[in-house]
Design a protein around this motif. Sequence first.
Motif, PDB file in Angstrom:
ATOM      1  N   GLU A   1      11.409  12.475  23.445  1.00  0.00           N
ATOM      2  CA  GLU A   1       9.997  13.017  24.396  1.00  0.00           C
ATOM      3  C   GLU A   1       8.597  12.791  23.250  1.00  0.00           C
ATOM      4  OE1 GLU A   1      10.766  17.182  25.376  1.00  0.00           O
ATOM      5  OE2 GLU A   1       8.642  17.529  26.685  1.00  0.00           O
TER       6      GLU A   1
ATOM      7  N   TRP B   1       6.741  11.051  33.964  1.00  0.00           N
ATOM      8  CA  TRP B   1       7.388  11.676  35.013  1.00  0.00           C
ATOM      9  C   TRP B   1       6.625  13.321  35.570  1.00  0.00           C
ATOM     10  CZ3 TRP B   1      11.312  16.141  34.569  1.00  0.00           C
ATOM     11  CH2 TRP B   1      11.503  16.796  32.944  1.00  0.00           C
ATOM     12  N   ALA B   2       7.708  13.854  36.240  1.00  0.00           N
ATOM     13  CA  ALA B   2       7.612  15.550  36.455  1.00  0.00           C
ATOM     14  C   ALA B   2       8.433  16.422  36.508  1.00  0.00           C
ATOM     15  CB  ALA B   2       5.664  15.681  36.695  1.00  0.00           C
ATOM     16  N   ALA B   3       8.991  17.135  36.765  1.00  0.00           N
ATOM     17  CA  ALA B   3       9.983  17.641  37.048  1.00  0.00           C
ATOM     18  C   ALA B   3       9.874  18.072  38.359  1.00  0.00           C
ATOM     19  CB  ALA B   3      10.174  19.549  36.387  1.00  0.00           C
ATOM     20  N   TRP B   4       8.917  18.042  38.840  1.00  0.00           N
ATOM     21  CA  TRP B   4       9.126  18.256  40.801  1.00  0.00           C
ATOM     22  C   TRP B   4       9.379  17.019  41.671  1.00  0.00           C
ATOM     23  CZ3 TRP B   4       4.994  15.681  41.994  1.00  0.00           C
ATOM     24  CH2 TRP B   4       4.074  15.390  41.471  1.00  0.00           C
TER      25      TRP B   4
ATOM     26  N   CYS C   1      11.117  10.952  39.615  1.00  0.00           N
ATOM     27  CA  CYS C   1      11.288  10.339  38.375  1.00  0.00           C
ATOM     28  C   CYS C   1      13.084  10.935  38.085  1.00  0.00           C
ATOM     29  CB  CYS C   1      10.495  11.603  38.009  1.00  0.00           C
ATOM     30  SG  CYS C   1       8.548  11.194  38.686  1.00  0.00           S
ATOM     31  N   ARG C   2      13.617  12.051  38.869  1.00  0.00           N
ATOM     32  CA  ARG C   2      14.132  12.907  38.611  1.00  0.00           C
ATOM     33  C   ARG C   2      15.791  11.532  39.182  1.00  0.00           C
ATOM     34  NH1 ARG C   2      12.694  17.284  40.983  1.00  0.00           N
ATOM     35  NH2 ARG C   2      14.428  17.003  42.593  1.00  0.00           N
TER      36      ARG C   2
ATOM     37  N   ALA D   1      16.038   8.494  36.217  1.00  0.00           N
ATOM     38  CA  ALA D   1      16.178   9.823  34.898  1.00  0.00           C
ATOM     39  C   ALA D   1      16.945   8.805  34.155  1.00  0.00           C
ATOM     40  CB  ALA D   1      16.417  10.952  34.817  1.00  0.00           C
TER      41      ALA D   1
ATOM     42  N   LYS E   1      10.256   9.098  26.949  1.00  0.00           N
ATOM     43  CA  LYS E   1       9.264  10.299  28.362  1.00  0.00           C
ATOM     44  C   LYS E   1       8.122  10.900  28.267  1.00  0.00           C
ATOM     45  CE  LYS E   1      12.621  11.942  30.520  1.00  0.00           C
ATOM     46  NZ  LYS E   1      13.337  10.767  32.078  1.00  0.00           N
TER      47      LYS E   1
ATOM     48  N   ASP F   1       6.160  14.358  30.047  1.00  0.00           N
ATOM     49  CA  ASP F   1       6.073  15.253  31.143  1.00  0.00           C
ATOM     50  C   ASP F   1       4.724  14.288  31.354  1.00  0.00           C
ATOM     51  OD1 ASP F   1       5.299  17.127  32.502  1.00  0.00           O
ATOM     52  OD2 ASP F   1       7.004  18.325  31.692  1.00  0.00           O
TER      53      ASP F   1
ATOM     54  N   ASP G   1       2.832  16.987  33.713  1.00  0.00           N
ATOM     55  CA  ASP G   1       2.421  18.074  33.586  1.00  0.00           C
ATOM     56  C   ASP G   1       2.186  19.150  31.934  1.00  0.00           C
ATOM     57  OD1 ASP G   1       2.812  17.830  36.293  1.00  0.00           O
ATOM     58  OD2 ASP G   1       4.757  19.204  36.497  1.00  0.00           O
ATOM     59  N   SER G   2       3.148  18.693  31.520  1.00  0.00           N
ATOM     60  CA  SER G   2       2.349  19.848  30.375  1.00  0.00           C
ATOM     61  C   SER G   2       1.827  18.785  29.284  1.00  0.00           C
ATOM     62  CB  SER G   2       4.237  19.162  29.339  1.00  0.00           C
ATOM     63  OG  SER G   2       5.246  19.829  29.882  1.00  0.00           O
TER      64      SER G   2
END
Length: 145
Positions: A43, A64-67, A71-72, A75, A93, A95, A97-98
């Motif tokens: 990460e 990427w982003a979880a939503w 992207c998912r 992975a 990776k 994130d 958003d973070s």
Amino acid sequence: MSEPLLVPCPHCNGLNRIPAERLTEAPRCGRCKGALLGSEPFELTQASFVSQNKGALPLLVDVWAAWCGPCRGFAPVFAEAARRLHGRCRLAKLDSDSNPQLSTQLGIRSIPSLILFRDGREIARQSGAMSLPQLLDWLRGQGIV
Ligand SMILES: [Zn+2]
């Protein structure tokens, strides 16, 4: 004896010197003893980017982003690529958003986005998910595989 290669530790950001012939022998970090070159993506964060974007091996970043469904879906492809490229390219990776500040700095307009860095500079970029053969072909075109 070959010239040691510089490899940043994905766990503590410490810069290690590793003889090239030892890259495939699961080298460990001299500072934290963590695996320097894991076979899974690590990460990346705003805080670690500068430390990680250096060293002898190219760095491939999956933004990427979880939503994000694509992207998912991508992975597992990225994870498999990390296993195949073990010791030749470092896969990380990010994130988005973070880490909005870094995403903006990198000019990310859509995800997933792949950015390939070598010697600390971006050398290629690709938007959208790819299949594993497409990803390996793209990397081959950049001289990585
Ligand atoms: Zn370490």
